[in-house]
Design an enzyme around this catalytic site. Sequence first.
Site, PDB file in Angstrom:
ATOM      1  CD  GLN A   1      -2.386   1.263   2.831  1.00  0.00           C
ATOM      2  OE1 GLN A   1      -1.814   0.764   3.799  1.00  0.00           O
ATOM      3  NE2 GLN A   1      -3.566   1.817   2.908  1.00  0.00           N
ATOM      4  N   GLY A   2       0.798   2.037  -1.063  1.00  0.00           N
ATOM      5  CA  GLY A   2       1.583   3.273  -1.146  1.00  0.00           C
ATOM      6  C   GLY A   2       0.722   4.491  -0.878  1.00  0.00           C
ATOM      7  CE1 TYR A   3      -3.945   3.793  -0.607  1.00  0.00           C
ATOM      8  CE2 TYR A   3      -5.157   4.607   1.280  1.00  0.00           C
ATOM      9  CZ  TYR A   3      -5.137   3.949   0.084  1.00  0.00           C
ATOM     10  OH  TYR A   3      -6.304   3.450  -0.435  1.00  0.00           O
ATOM     11  CB  SER A   4       2.247   6.918   4.760  1.00  0.00           C
ATOM     12  OG  SER A   4       1.140   6.351   5.396  1.00  0.00           O
TER      13      SER A   4
ATOM     14  CB  SER B   1       3.548  -3.013   5.462  1.00  0.00           C
ATOM     15  OG  SER B   1       3.333  -2.115   6.508  1.00  0.00           O
TER      16      SER B   1
ATOM     17  CD  GLU C   1      -4.744   0.080   6.301  1.00  0.00           C
ATOM     18  OE1 GLU C   1      -5.086   1.144   5.762  1.00  0.00           O
ATOM     19  OE2 GLU C   1      -3.576  -0.187   6.619  1.00  0.00           O
TER      20      GLU C   1
ATOM     21  CD  GLU D   1      -3.978  10.088  19.013  1.00  0.00           C
ATOM     22  OE1 GLU D   1      -3.554   9.431  18.030  1.00  0.00           O
ATOM     23  OE2 GLU D   1      -3.634   9.824  20.183  1.00  0.00           O
TER      24      GLU D   1
HETATM   25  C1  LIG Z   1       3.324  -0.781  11.540  1.00  0.00           C
HETATM   26  C2  LIG Z   1       2.929   0.246  10.525  1.00  0.00           C
HETATM   27  C3  LIG Z   1       2.676  -0.149   9.225  1.00  0.00           C
HETATM   28  C4  LIG Z   1       2.333   0.815   8.274  1.00  0.00           C
HETATM   29  N1  LIG Z   1       2.118   0.388   6.992  1.00  0.00           N
HETATM   30  C5  LIG Z   1       1.824   1.306   6.039  1.00  0.00           C
HETATM   31  C6  LIG Z   1       1.655   0.911   4.685  1.00  0.00           C
HETATM   32  O1  LIG Z   1       1.788  -0.274   4.342  1.00  0.00           O
HETATM   33  N2  LIG Z   1       1.386   1.848   3.776  1.00  0.00           N
HETATM   34  C7  LIG Z   1       1.225   3.168   4.093  1.00  0.00           C
HETATM   35  O2  LIG Z   1       0.928   3.967   3.204  1.00  0.00           O
HETATM   36  N3  LIG Z   1       1.394   3.580   5.375  1.00  0.00           N
HETATM   37  C8  LIG Z   1       1.687   2.681   6.348  1.00  0.00           C
HETATM   38  N4  LIG Z   1       1.881   3.095   7.655  1.00  0.00           N
HETATM   39  C9  LIG Z   1       1.827   4.515   7.955  1.00  0.00           C
HETATM   40  C10 LIG Z   1       0.611   4.962   8.747  1.00  0.00           C
HETATM   41  O3  LIG Z   1      -0.551   4.964   7.947  1.00  0.00           O
HETATM   42  C11 LIG Z   1       0.927   6.343   9.317  1.00  0.00           C
HETATM   43  O4  LIG Z   1       2.013   6.196  10.200  1.00  0.00           O
HETATM   44  C12 LIG Z   1      -0.238   6.933  10.046  1.00  0.00           C
HETATM   45  O5  LIG Z   1      -1.276   7.258   9.166  1.00  0.00           O
HETATM   46  C13 LIG Z   1       0.158   8.191  10.854  1.00  0.00           C
HETATM   47  O6  LIG Z   1       0.848   9.101  10.061  1.00  0.00           O
HETATM   48  P1  LIG Z   1       2.247   9.717  10.519  1.00  0.00           P
HETATM   49  O7  LIG Z   1       3.130   8.589  10.917  1.00  0.00           O
HETATM   50  O8  LIG Z   1       2.711  10.635   9.451  1.00  0.00           O
HETATM   51  O9  LIG Z   1       1.926  10.538  11.841  1.00  0.00           O
HETATM   52  P2  LIG Z   1       1.327  12.016  11.927  1.00  0.00           P
HETATM   53  O10 LIG Z   1       0.186  12.134  10.990  1.00  0.00           O
HETATM   54  O11 LIG Z   1       2.439  12.982  11.799  1.00  0.00           O
HETATM   55  O12 LIG Z   1       0.761  12.032  13.410  1.00  0.00           O
HETATM   56  C14 LIG Z   1       1.595  12.290  14.545  1.00  0.00           C
HETATM   57  C15 LIG Z   1       0.712  12.346  15.787  1.00  0.00           C
HETATM   58  O13 LIG Z   1      -0.216  13.450  15.679  1.00  0.00           O
HETATM   59  C16 LIG Z   1      -1.564  12.988  15.843  1.00  0.00           C
HETATM   60  N5  LIG Z   1      -2.455  13.735  14.950  1.00  0.00           N
HETATM   61  C17 LIG Z   1      -2.248  14.035  13.646  1.00  0.00           C
HETATM   62  N6  LIG Z   1      -3.309  14.714  13.146  1.00  0.00           N
HETATM   63  C18 LIG Z   1      -4.214  14.827  14.160  1.00  0.00           C
HETATM   64  C19 LIG Z   1      -5.508  15.415  14.258  1.00  0.00           C
HETATM   65  N7  LIG Z   1      -6.083  16.001  13.208  1.00  0.00           N
HETATM   66  N8  LIG Z   1      -6.150  15.343  15.455  1.00  0.00           N
HETATM   67  C20 LIG Z   1      -5.575  14.746  16.525  1.00  0.00           C
HETATM   68  N9  LIG Z   1      -4.335  14.168  16.491  1.00  0.00           N
HETATM   69  C21 LIG Z   1      -3.669  14.208  15.319  1.00  0.00           C
HETATM   70  C22 LIG Z   1      -1.521  11.526  15.427  1.00  0.00           C
HETATM   71  O14 LIG Z   1      -2.580  10.797  16.016  1.00  0.00           O
HETATM   72  C23 LIG Z   1      -0.159  11.091  15.945  1.00  0.00           C
HETATM   73  O15 LIG Z   1      -0.237  10.778  17.321  1.00  0.00           O
HETATM   74  C24 LIG Z   1       2.231   2.170   8.630  1.00  0.00           C
HETATM   75  C25 LIG Z   1       2.480   2.559   9.940  1.00  0.00           C
HETATM   76  C26 LIG Z   1       2.826   1.620  10.879  1.00  0.00           C
HETATM   77  C27 LIG Z   1       3.108   2.082  12.276  1.00  0.00           C
END
Ligand SMILES: Cc1cc2nc3c(=O)[nH]c(=O)nc-3n(C[C@H](O)[C@H](O)[C@H](O)COP(=O)(O)OP(=O)(O)OC[C@H]3O[C@@H](n4cnc5c(N)ncnc54)[C@H](O)[C@@H]3O)c2cc1C
Length: 400
Positions: free
Chosen positions: A129-132, A164, A247, A378
């Site tokens: 999955q290429g989202y983040s 992942s 998901e 959150e």
């Molecule tokens: C084990 C694992 C597997 C993953 N696999 C994939 C994958 O296969 N493909 C993919 O695309 N991504 C993947 N991810 C990424 C995952 O989707 C992101 O880590 C997640 O969406 C959070 O984004 P971020 O890490 O940029 O944190 P941020 O968005 O920077 O968030 C940081 C903190 O701020 C809080 N926050 C942010 N915005 C708000 C808001 N509006 N209100 C309240 N709190 C807020 C968050 O809850 C968090 O605590 C994976 C992550 C993990 C940990």
Amino acid sequence: MDLTYPPQYEDFRREVRAWLRRNLPARGHGLGGLEYDDPRRVERAKQWQRKLYGAGYVAMTWPKEYGGQGADVLTQAIVHEELVRAQAPPLIGQMGIQMVGPTLIQFGSEEQKRRFLPKILTAEEIWCQGYSEPNAGSDLASLQTRAELVGDEFIVNGQKIWTSNAQFADWMFCLVRTDPQAPKHRGISYLLIEMKSPGIRVRPLVQMTGERGFNEVCFENVRVPCENLVGELNQGWQVAQATLLHERNMLGAATTTQELFARLVRLAKLCTRQGRPAVEDPVVRQRLGALAMRVEAMRFHAYRQLTTTVLGRPRGIEASVNKLVSTELNHDITGCALDLLASYATQTSESKFAVDRGKWIREFMFTLGMIIGGGTSEIQKNIIAERGLGLPREPRVAPG
Ligand SMILES: Cc1cc2nc3c(=O)[nH]c(=O)nc-3n(C[C@H](O)[C@H](O)[C@H](O)COP(=O)(O)OP(=O)(O)OC[C@H]3O[C@@H](n4cnc5c(N)ncnc54)[C@H](O)[C@@H]3O)c2cc1C
């Protein structure tokens, strides 16, 4: 309220259970988790999925013409329950089966369905999955990976992160920006990208579990045929949301939590407190009781969700509730296990002092990741508040 399955489903359950008794890989199969570093392990995991598919137990609800069986959701739910109960290895093709597959069934062209769905089932093609992106996680719509349509191809440039399984995936379902001038949710498209395309670079990232489960993926002038666009150009946000819903359901499986809790209770019987089984200690019992209530609440919520699906009613925020409740509960269950293990908690599988093959410490770290992956707690709470409870939307902060 009747929470039992009709008798014909219980017959089917016995059938699945008997099959699993005969075919489950031996204990210590080494197919668990995300630790697919070794190509031999990847191959073994693919073989397991193929075997399960051969028995007819994978994606049973998919239409027959794409390799499924057109079965109802109760049948599939039983298979899932039995797999968890038997502690069967997870499916290596889970992202294909549970995320992009159902999305293609809903939004894909006929050619895309025929081309991709059967190979998802047989594990011939594994998906990631290429989202983040580095600056687009919770605020996913800020993604910047660019895809420019030139002739009949998209040229993709940019970077994904936390991807992942990219280290062994054959394909990626990927969100790209196709109209940088449009409001951010409206300029996104959903592309299927072959991972061996020239210009893709995958760099593994080591997680705190020590495993290389996810990666950084860079795109430099990667050419993607325009027939790999899913849905309409610039309408990818809607398609992406469908995948996210699948998901969240995948990450929030009630049976997995029940099984984890059952293991915790077994551990409490094994560990001791002041010379007696920990399970007899009143403080431990109180903690187990509090967790048991949450596990039960989650089980009933899962039945409610199943009923909604069986009756064909529109689904609301259940997927977010599921994801929020189960991932936090799983983490709390593993945290309780570490407290029971006390100084033995840090012993990993290599240690002769390890209890349960050192699984609990790994699961404690892994379940923390699951609270973040697929949208953090959150974010799930915001969705539940805004879309479920109708509370005012959180103020949007202007960039810059
Ligand atoms: C084990 C694992 C597997 C993953 N696999 C994939 C994958 O296969 N493909 C993919 O695309 N991504 C993947 N991810 C990424 C995952 O989707 C992101 O880590 C997640 O969406 C959070 O984004 P971020 O890490 O940029 O944190 P941020 O968005 O920077 O968030 C940081 C903190 O701020 C809080 N926050 C942010 N915005 C708000 C808001 N509006 N209100 C309240 N709190 C807020 C968050 O809850 C968090 O605590 C994976 C992550 C993990 C940990």
